[in-house]
Write a protein that holds these residues in place. Structure first.
Motif, PDB file in Angstrom:
ATOM      1  N   THR A  63       0.844  -1.182   0.000  1.00  0.00           N
ATOM      2  CA  THR A  63       0.000   0.000   0.000  1.00  0.00           C
ATOM      3  C   THR A  63       0.886   1.240   0.000  1.00  0.00           C
ATOM      4  OG1 THR A  63      -1.729  -1.175   1.209  1.00  0.00           O
ATOM      5  CG2 THR A  63      -1.823   1.218   1.252  1.00  0.00           C
ATOM      6  N   TYR A 120      -2.777   0.784  -4.028  1.00  0.00           N
ATOM      7  CA  TYR A 120      -2.436  -0.484  -3.394  1.00  0.00           C
ATOM      8  C   TYR A 120      -2.431  -1.585  -4.442  1.00  0.00           C
ATOM      9  CZ  TYR A 120      -7.438  -1.649  -3.400  1.00  0.00           C
ATOM     10  OH  TYR A 120      -8.728  -1.925  -3.770  1.00  0.00           O
ATOM     11  N   PHE A 135      -4.508  -0.877  -7.783  1.00  0.00           N
ATOM     12  CA  PHE A 135      -5.741  -0.106  -7.704  1.00  0.00           C
ATOM     13  C   PHE A 135      -5.447   1.292  -7.157  1.00  0.00           C
ATOM     14  CE2 PHE A 135      -6.609  -4.572  -6.929  1.00  0.00           C
ATOM     15  CZ  PHE A 135      -7.669  -4.841  -7.781  1.00  0.00           C
ATOM     16  N   TYR A 137      -6.942   4.645  -4.853  1.00  0.00           N
ATOM     17  CA  TYR A 137      -7.538   4.684  -3.512  1.00  0.00           C
ATOM     18  C   TYR A 137      -9.040   4.419  -3.519  1.00  0.00           C
ATOM     19  CZ  TYR A 137      -9.205   9.393  -4.548  1.00  0.00           C
ATOM     20  OH  TYR A 137      -9.838  10.467  -5.113  1.00  0.00           O
ATOM     21  N   LYS A 138      -9.692   4.589  -4.670  1.00  0.00           N
ATOM     22  CA  LYS A 138     -11.126   4.326  -4.777  1.00  0.00           C
ATOM     23  C   LYS A 138     -11.424   2.871  -5.132  1.00  0.00           C
ATOM     24  CE  LYS A 138     -12.373   8.955  -6.346  1.00  0.00           C
ATOM     25  NZ  LYS A 138     -12.942   9.734  -7.457  1.00  0.00           N
ATOM     26  N   GLY A 139     -10.381   2.092  -5.424  1.00  0.00           N
ATOM     27  CA  GLY A 139     -10.584   0.697  -5.800  1.00  0.00           C
ATOM     28  C   GLY A 139     -10.661   0.485  -7.296  1.00  0.00           C
ATOM     29  N   ASN A 140     -10.413   1.525  -8.089  1.00  0.00           N
ATOM     30  CA  ASN A 140     -10.402   1.393  -9.543  1.00  0.00           C
ATOM     31  C   ASN A 140      -9.100   0.732  -9.989  1.00  0.00           C
ATOM     32  OD1 ASN A 140     -12.885   2.838  -9.837  1.00  0.00           O
ATOM     33  ND2 ASN A 140     -11.740   4.722  -9.519  1.00  0.00           N
ATOM     34  N   GLU A 141      -9.207  -0.255 -10.868  1.00  0.00           N
ATOM     35  CA  GLU A 141      -8.025  -0.972 -11.342  1.00  0.00           C
ATOM     36  C   GLU A 141      -7.204  -0.081 -12.269  1.00  0.00           C
ATOM     37  OE1 GLU A 141      -7.377  -4.618 -14.289  1.00  0.00           O
ATOM     38  OE2 GLU A 141      -8.507  -5.178 -12.498  1.00  0.00           O
TER      39      GLU A 141
END
Length: 169
Positions: free
Chosen positions: A9, A21, A36, A38-42
Motif C-alpha cells: 500500500t 495499493y 488499484f 484509492y477508490k478501488g479502480n483498477e
C-alpha cells in the motif's frame, strides 16, 4: 516528497490515507497482480512470466486504458529493470544493500530504500506525475514474495549498479 510502501500500500509521509495499493496471487504457478487507486479502480493488470531456461523474468502489463506494457530485465545480473511507455524509458536500478534508484529518460527521479524488516519501503521523489509508474515497478518486484511472519532482507549481495549517494530530489 517522501512516500511509503507498507504491505503493498502506497501512502504519503505524514498522511495515512492510501494513494494506491496492489494485490497479487498465484494459481498453478502463474503469478498475477493488480494495482488499484484509492477508490478501488483498477490501474494495472500484471502477469509475471518466468523463463527458467534463460533465467529471465518479464512482467506483462495492461493499463486502465487497455495499453500493453512490459517490464523486463536489461542485464544478466537482474540489477536493471526497464519499462517503456511510448518514447519514454523508466529504469529501476538495484544497488548493493537495500537501495534502488528510478530513472526517467536517464534522469534520476526517485531514491528507494527498503527496511531490513521486509514490508516497509521509503520512496523519495519530486516527480508526482510518475508516482504510478514508480509504484508499478516496485510492486512488480514484490510479486511472488511471501511477507507472512518476520522476514529479514539483507539486500542485494555481489556486484550491483553504482549508486549516487549525493542525489537529492
Amino acid at each position: 516528497m517522501e512516500y511509503y510502501i507498507n504491505n503493498l500500500t502506497l501512502t504519503k509521509k505524514g498522511d495515512s490515507r492510501m494513494i494506491m495499493y496492489g494485490k497479487w496471487s498465484m494459481l498453478f504457478g502463474n503469478y498475477k497482480g493488480k494495482i488499484f487507486d484509492y477508490k478501488g479502480n483498477e490501474l494495472f493488470l500484471i502477469k509475471k512470466k518466468i523463463n527458467i531456461w534463460k533465467l529471465k523474468v518479464n512482467y506483462f502489463i495492461t493499463d486502465k486504458w487497455g495499453k500493453s506494457l512490459e517490464i523486463y530485465g536489461k542485464n544478466k545480473k537482474h540489477s536493471i529493470y526497464v519499462l517503456k511507455i511510448d518514447e519514454n524509458i523508466f529504469e529501476l536500478k538495484l544497488h548493493k544493500g537495500n537501495k534502488k534508484s528510478l530513472f526517467y529518460n536517464n534522469t534520476q527521479i526517485a531514491a528507494i530504500d527498503e527496511a531490513i524488516f521486509l514490508g516497509k519501503t521509503t520512496i523519495i521523489t519530486k516527480s508526482l506525475e510518475y508516482l504510478s509508474e514508480i509504484f508499478l515497478m516496485l510492486f512488480c518486484l514484490k510479486i511472488g514474495e511471501n511477507n507472512k511472519g518476520i522476514t529479514f532482507n539483507f539486500g542485494y549481495i555481489g556486484k550491483m549498479e553504482p549508486i549516487d549517494l549525493n542525489w537529492k530530489p
